[in-house]
Structure formats: structure tokens, C-alpha cells
Write an enzyme that holds these catalytic residues in place. Sequence first.
Site, short mmCIF file in Angstrom:
data_model
loop_
_atom_site.label_atom_id
_atom_site.label_comp_id
_atom_site.label_asym_id
_atom_site.label_seq_id
_atom_site.Cartn_x
_atom_site.Cartn_y
_atom_site.Cartn_z
NE ARG A 251 -4.25 -1.44 0.12
CZ ARG A 251 -4.35 -2.42 -0.76
NH1 ARG A 251 -3.41 -2.63 -1.65
NH2 ARG A 251 -5.42 -3.21 -0.78
CD GLU A 279 -3.86 2.35 -5.73
OE1 GLU A 279 -2.86 2.07 -5.03
OE2 GLU A 279 -4.80 1.58 -5.94
CG HIS A 298 -3.95 -1.62 -6.87
ND1 HIS A 298 -4.31 -0.90 -5.78
CD2 HIS A 298 -3.93 -2.91 -6.46
CE1 HIS A 298 -4.49 -1.70 -4.74
NE2 HIS A 298 -4.26 -2.93 -5.14
N1 LIG Z 1 -1.16 -4.73 -5.10
C1 LIG Z 1 -2.24 -5.46 -4.93
O1 LIG Z 1 -3.04 -5.65 -5.84
C2 LIG Z 1 -2.49 -6.11 -3.59
C3 LIG Z 1 -3.34 -7.23 -3.50
C4 LIG Z 1 -3.50 -7.84 -2.26
C5 LIG Z 1 -2.86 -7.34 -1.13
N2 LIG Z 1 -2.09 -6.23 -1.25
C6 LIG Z 1 -1.36 -5.68 -0.11
O2 LIG Z 1 -0.27 -6.56 0.18
C7 LIG Z 1 0.07 -6.43 1.58
C8 LIG Z 1 0.16 -7.82 2.19
O3 LIG Z 1 -1.12 -8.46 2.11
P1 LIG Z 1 -1.37 -9.87 2.87
O4 LIG Z 1 -2.73 -10.31 2.52
O5 LIG Z 1 -0.22 -10.75 2.59
O6 LIG Z 1 -1.30 -9.35 4.35
P2 LIG Z 1 -1.68 -10.11 5.70
O7 LIG Z 1 -3.02 -9.70 6.12
O8 LIG Z 1 -1.38 -11.58 5.59
O9 LIG Z 1 -0.60 -9.42 6.67
C9 LIG Z 1 -0.65 -9.66 8.04
C10 LIG Z 1 0.76 -9.93 8.51
O10 LIG Z 1 1.62 -8.82 8.24
C11 LIG Z 1 2.69 -8.84 9.18
N3 LIG Z 1 2.83 -7.51 9.79
C12 LIG Z 1 1.94 -6.85 10.56
N4 LIG Z 1 2.47 -5.68 10.97
C13 LIG Z 1 3.71 -5.60 10.45
C14 LIG Z 1 4.75 -4.63 10.51
N5 LIG Z 1 4.64 -3.52 11.26
N6 LIG Z 1 5.90 -4.86 9.82
C15 LIG Z 1 6.04 -5.98 9.09
N7 LIG Z 1 5.10 -6.96 9.02
C16 LIG Z 1 3.96 -6.75 9.68
C17 LIG Z 1 2.34 -9.87 10.24
O11 LIG Z 1 3.05 -11.06 9.96
C18 LIG Z 1 0.85 -10.11 10.03
O12 LIG Z 1 0.46 -11.41 10.40
C19 LIG Z 1 -1.01 -5.56 2.19
O13 LIG Z 1 -0.55 -4.25 2.30
C20 LIG Z 1 -2.14 -5.62 1.18
O14 LIG Z 1 -2.98 -4.49 1.25
C21 LIG Z 1 -1.89 -5.61 -2.46
#
Ligand SMILES: NC(=O)c1ccc[n+]([C@@H]2O[C@H](COP(=O)([O-])OP(=O)(O)OC[C@H]3O[C@@H](n4cnc5c(N)ncnc54)[C@H](O)[C@@H]3O)[C@@H](O)[C@H]2O)c1
Length: 340
Positions: A251, A279, A298
Site C-alpha cells: 500500500r 492512488e 494496482h
Molecule cells: N497490489 C495489490 O493488488 C495487492 C493485492 C493484495 C494485497 N495487497 C497488499 O499486500 C500487503 C500484504 O497483504 P497480505 O494479505 O499478505 O497481508 P496479511 O493480512 O497476511 O498481513 C498480516 C501480517 O503482516 C505482518 N505484519 C503486521 N504488521 C507488520 C509490521 N509492522 N511490519 C512488518 N510486518 C507486519 C504480520 O506477519 C501479520 O500477520 C497488504 O498491504 C495488502 O494491502 C496488495
Amino acid sequence: VTAIREPRVPAVLAMRPDLAARLFSGQAQNRLSTLTSADFSRICTDFHDPGFSSLLRNAEILVTGWECPRVDSAVLDAAPRLRAVVHAGGSVKDHLDAEVWRRGIAVSSAVEANSIPVAEFTLAVITLAGKDTWSLISCYRDRRSGIDRITEFPDIGNYHRTVGIVGASRIGRRVIAGLRHSDLDVLVHDPYLSESDAAGLGAELVDLDELVARAEIVSLHAPSTPATRYLIDRRRLALMRDGSTLINTARGALVDHDALLEVLLTGRIRAVLDTTTPEVLPADSPLYDLPNVVLTPHIAGAGGRELHRLGWSAVEEVERLINSQSLLHAVSTGDLPLIA
Ligand SMILES: NC(=O)c1ccc[n+]([C@@H]2O[C@H](COP(=O)([O-])OP(=O)(O)OC[C@H]3O[C@@H](n4cnc5c(N)ncnc54)[C@H](O)[C@@H]3O)[C@@H](O)[C@H]2O)c1
């Protein structure tokens, strides 16, 4: 989860109206229609629309997708038999009020299915960044003659290049797993990860300052929370190595974009940005034109045919609910502060 009675459990679809047909393939629609009363010709976009009041009154399952209106106490009052919300998308934070969990309603999301294309995209970007592909592309385009990569690009390649993964999230873990088959050296930062868990993933756990200072490619996979705002700030950008690459598929909020633009204008680092703040970027943003910036709108998450994976994930969860099996992708309130 309590069993939901058969046959054809009362269910309502709520999402952006043109999305359902894209999320659910013909086969998935048939499956959902066999299992539930979900009607693909009646997608709810407003829970207060009187046309949906009797459907909501009976609904046991709400199948949601992007742009689903918010499910709050008033909506829940209007849907007293609701047992589960099955989201055919990633985050549920934007449309589900905490009241959903308070009332004991099961919640599932397709965040795992959505993590697959993001990880695939990131792995591709890491591979291309390690090869300095974008410099070579522009060099070839400008020169229109051969390049002696041995002498002109002596440091390209992914053999023992150091990659730093910020966040052992679902996506972060998938990326690390995908990197196992290469000879890249992987660092990881995540305040919720133990050293032994990191070692199990095949990565070295380090703090964030060390990660940005050591990695040649830094890839962001933490959720956007108050704690991760500006995780990559001016100071940490300054710590990044000359010639290194920052990849953001997470993000925009994780990065101080004023500071990012400043450092990118110097040409010292490269950025591959799938997510930005704001965005969409304004038309006059210099980020569109900088040679050391690759912008994608995105696209890392599920799109096009990948949407069917989200749809199937939701159908499978509905089936599990109906068969009294535990959800594979349940979201609990405990998850909420940490997740995307
Ligand atoms: N570009 C895209 O199209 C797209 C699509 C899906 C997700 N995303 C983004 O990708 C990222 C990851 O998504 P996800 O579903 O794997 O997340 P997720 O919900 O699995 O992430 C949770 C995990 O992040 C870690 N975390 C929490 N706080 C943290 C910190 N301060 N520093 C480092 N790690 C920390 C922890 O391990 C936690 O369990 C998010 O920002 C999400 O919005 C982007």
C-alpha cells in the site's frame, strides 16, 4: 460453525453489480446456485433498498465482493438469520463492522487466493530487477545496437543477490517460498516473526534498518495499519543502497512519497510501484516519467481471469459452511489489527 440447513440455503450477493459475473465462472455460479438461493440477477448494492428487505430477512449467508456496502448494526438487524459473511475478495476491513463478529457471525475472505497473483507478480519483478532489466531495455532502445553485458553491466543477475522482504504476511511468505528455488539471499523483517520461524522460511530475520541497508531489492508486503504508516520514511530511504530497488505491491501508505520522489529524482535507487499515494497518481506526477520508476496501476492482485480463483474460494467456503466444516479462511477479530 453451526450447520446450515439444506437444501438451497438462503443467501444474498452484495457487491459492485458487474463483478459477480466476473468473480464466478459459469460453473461456480451453477455450484453456488445449487447450494444456495443466491440470485445472480439480483446483486445487492444497497442494503436499505426495500426490494432486498425480505431476502435479507431470510438470508443465512451473505456473499460479498468489492464495493459491497457497509455491513453495520442496522443491516444486521435487518438480517437476523445471518450466520456467515463469505467475502470473494481480500480485505474485509472496509465493509464489515466489528459488530459482525460481536454477533457471532462467521467471516471468511479470499485473501489467500488473492495473495497468489501478488506473489507471482513480485517474484517476476524481483527477477527482472536483479537483472537490471529496465536499464537494459532503455539502453537497447536508445542505442539500437548490441550491448556487451559482460563489461557494461558486470553486476547484473540474481546469484546471491540480497532481497529484503518486509512483512511475513501471506504474500510475503509466498514470495519467500518462491525465492527458495533461487540462489538469492533473503532477509525478512516482521515484528511478529520469531527467528526460528524465519529460519524455517529460509530467511534471515533482521530489523528494518538493517534490511533496507543490506538488501539490494526491498519488497514491501506489510499491511497498511497505523503502525506501518511511513515504515519507509526519509531516513530509511537514505539507508537504501545505491542502485537498489524498492518494490511496493502493498500500500502507498507504507512509504513517505515526498521523500521517495526526492530520492528517485536523484536516480540513486529504482522503484517499482504497483501501489502509491495517492492512488491514482495525478497526471503531472513526475513518477510517470522518471527512467528509474516502473509504475503499474494496482495490477498485482487478482484481476481478469484470476478473479475466478476468488470466486471459487468463496464457493468452497459456502460449501464448507453447509457441510458444517470449519472455514479454511476464517477471519477473526484478533486478526483485524494486523491484517490488510
Ligand atoms: N497490489 C495489490 O493488488 C495487492 C493485492 C493484495 C494485497 N495487497 C497488499 O499486500 C500487503 C500484504 O497483504 P497480505 O494479505 O499478505 O497481508 P496479511 O493480512 O497476511 O498481513 C498480516 C501480517 O503482516 C505482518 N505484519 C503486521 N504488521 C507488520 C509490521 N509492522 N511490519 C512488518 N510486518 C507486519 C504480520 O506477519 C501479520 O500477520 C497488504 O498491504 C495488502 O494491502 C496488495
